[in-house]
Scaffold this active site. Structure first.
Site, PDB file in Angstrom:
ATOM      1  N   LYS A 247       1.013  -1.277  -0.147  1.00 56.04           N
ATOM      2  CA  LYS A 247       0.182  -0.009   0.073  1.00 56.04           C
ATOM      3  C   LYS A 247       0.876   1.158   0.019  1.00 56.04           C
ATOM      4  O   LYS A 247       2.026   1.352   0.529  1.00 56.04           O
ATOM      5  CB  LYS A 247      -0.837   0.037   1.256  1.00 56.04           C
ATOM      6  CG  LYS A 247      -1.998  -1.089   1.425  1.00 56.04           C
ATOM      7  CD  LYS A 247      -2.609  -1.129   2.782  1.00 56.04           C
ATOM      8  CE  LYS A 247      -3.391  -2.238   3.081  1.00 56.04           C
ATOM      9  NZ  LYS A 247      -4.708  -2.187   2.223  1.00 56.04           N
TER      10      LYS A 247
ATOM     11  N   ARG B  69      -9.726 -11.897   3.177  1.00 57.65           N
ATOM     12  CA  ARG B  69     -10.587 -13.285   2.556  1.00 57.65           C
ATOM     13  C   ARG B  69      -9.860 -14.326   2.670  1.00 57.65           C
ATOM     14  O   ARG B  69     -10.332 -15.626   3.067  1.00 57.65           O
ATOM     15  CB  ARG B  69     -11.284 -12.736   1.177  1.00 57.65           C
ATOM     16  CG  ARG B  69      -9.966 -12.987  -0.086  1.00 57.65           C
ATOM     17  CD  ARG B  69     -10.417 -12.171  -1.071  1.00 57.65           C
ATOM     18  NE  ARG B  69     -10.470 -11.035  -0.985  1.00 57.65           N
ATOM     19  CZ  ARG B  69     -10.860  -9.819  -1.963  1.00 57.65           C
ATOM     20  NH1 ARG B  69     -11.180 -10.318  -3.048  1.00 57.65           N
ATOM     21  NH2 ARG B  69     -10.838  -8.560  -1.778  1.00 57.65           N
TER      22      ARG B  69
END
Length: 476
Positions: A256, A330
């Protein structure tokens, strides 16, 4: 803040006085309400406030009028934010003893509940500054005659919400998998729910390859945290909760930008929600069985990190193509989901996570996004959100979306593309078996950039109260 419930006024230097729009009158104080209404400075409209200083019994009092709107048009969410705004306004006046009058008002139960939750949540703030001795805490006397069970439940819900806020707000150098597990053990002992912690070797033995792939680049070992509350031992029904527990997310090799990493301590908002809910469920001794699971880890960068292009396994046996290491939540959730479905005998399951930035484009910070495979279960979830004053919006599941999570080289891909909020949820749904299931994405609601209404800057404690009400709805 210290909250007292009283039936009469004692000495005070501040007052919050709620008033209905259709019946702007009070016997508590002599105030120029007709003049205020005529000048439109204060008409009692929902959520509006008006501050004045009055001389009462020869001393100055800081008075905040709070509009409740029309008597037959109350909105719990707006009431919460209205009471929070009024409390902050009177607190800014450096008051030490505040009285809140709701006695003799219609709908006193809902007002007392909203006021209790709101003032406790609005009083919260988080920082780690070196401080001198704290100023004397503000004391608030609520004048009401409602059943104390209502007040007690509201108090527990507010406190549990703040537990979740504190977990999220702790920086990642202080709150990491090991310390999160230790905190849950403390809460379990204090509140009365069972906690089991699985460390690295046990996680490896269960072949949680998806979870371990995310965790392996960090110097801090992961923890699988299992919480069990058995409020109805005569029942085989168990409600399951799974919360995303990324105590820090750098994005991994798909790193990021710095601005995106600063608040990534908040990526455990789902874990905080289920932990906070478990404290409330146990505190209120609900006659229901609930099991909650958190796969806690950090998503970091090292020579041992998993890579874009890898194909990994999972506890559920399915292979997964890694298109992006920043789609990590996830992966941890599917192993936690498979664990709770196959080993904890749950009958229905809900997972909650700060999962996708796409959720913010769907519902902003006003509501959490959801998908579900069961209309009845989602109806119960929706009602629980409504009752709590939080908002949720159900997304569609079309066959075309289910095709997107498939991959030509593996069973599934962790980067199925748009609509990202739905495909991420459907990825998790592949591991729920045939159970009724709801997925909630709180990426837009778990963290607030500023103070507003009941929210403080930082963690919001999103979904703690709805998850409590969902469990309460399951009571025998």
């Amino acid at each position: 803040m210290k909250l007292n419930i009283r039936d009469q006024v004692e000495k005070y230097d501040g007052m919050i006085l709620p008033l209905y729009e259709d019946g702007l009158a009070t016997k508590v104080l002599s105030l120029p309400l007709d003049e205020l209404q005529g000048s439109k400075k204060f008409e009692g409209k929902m959520g509006t406030t008006y501050k004045l200083t009055a001389v009462v019994e020869s001393s100055l009092k800081e008075i905040v009028l709070l509009g409740l709107g029309k008597k037959d048009d109350l909105n719990f969410r707006k009431l919460l934010n209205g009471f929070a705004d009024a409390y902050r306004l009177v607190k800014k006046q450096k008051t030490e003893k505040v009285v809140l009058h709701i006695e003799n008002l219609e709908h006193q139960e809902i007002l007392a509940k909203a006021a209790t939750e709101a003032v406790l949540m609005a009083d919260y703030s988080f920082d780690l500054k070196t401080k001198e001795k704290e100023d004397k805490e503000i004391e608030l006397d609520m004048i009401t005659s409602v059943d104390m069970k209502i007040i007690n439940e509201a108090y527990v819900l507010a406190e549990s919400n703040l537990v979740a806020r504190d977990l999220v707000n702790q920086p990642a150098n202080l709150m990491y998998p090991e310390t999160l597990a230790e905190k849950v053990l403390e809460l379990g002992e204090e509140k009365g729910f069972e906690v089991e912690i699985f460390e690295l070797e046990a996680i490896e033995a269960m072949e949680m390859e998806a979870f371990l792939s995310v965790a392996k680049a960090s110097d801090r070992d992961p923890r699988l945290i299992v919480m069990r509350y058995k409020g109805n031992p005569d029942s085989d029904e168990v409600l399951g909760y799974v919360g995303k527990g990324l105590t820090y997310d750098s994005g991994g090799l798909s790193i990021k930008p710095t601005t995106g990493m600063v608040t990534m301590k908040s990526d455990m908002g789902g874990a905080a929600a289920v932990i906070g809910a478990m404290t409330a469920i146990a505190d209120m001794e609900l006659k229901v069985n609930v099991t909650a699971v958190v796969a806690a880890c950090e998503n970091m960068i090292s020579g041992n990190a998993y890579r874009p292009g890898d194909i990994i396994g999972s506890m559920g046996g399915k292979s997964i193509f890694i298109g992006n290491t920043d789609a990590e939540g996830r992966l941890t959730l599917i192993d936690a989901m498979h664990y709770i479905v196959t080993r904890e005998n749950v009958n229905k399951v809900l997972d909650i996570a700060t999962l996708t930035g796409a959720a913010i484009y769907c519902t902003g910070d006003a509501a959490s996004a959801a998908i579900s495979n069961n209309d009845d279960f989602f109806k119960a979830v929706n009602e629980s959100f409504n009752k709590s004053g939080e908002q949720i919006w159900r997304m569609p599941i079309f066959d075309e979306y289910k095709e997107l999570i498939k991959h030509e080289e593996a069973d599934l891909t962790n980067t199925a593309g748009n609509p990202g909020t739905i495909t991420a949820g459907l990825f998790i749904g592949e591991f729920t078996g045939d159970l009724p299931w709801t997925h909630i994405d709180i990426a837009g609601t778990a963290f607030s950039k500023k103070e507003k209404g009941i929210l403080s800057k930082g963690g919001t404690g999103a979904a703690v109260k709805p998850l409590y009400y969902l469990a309460k709805n399951e009571e025998a």
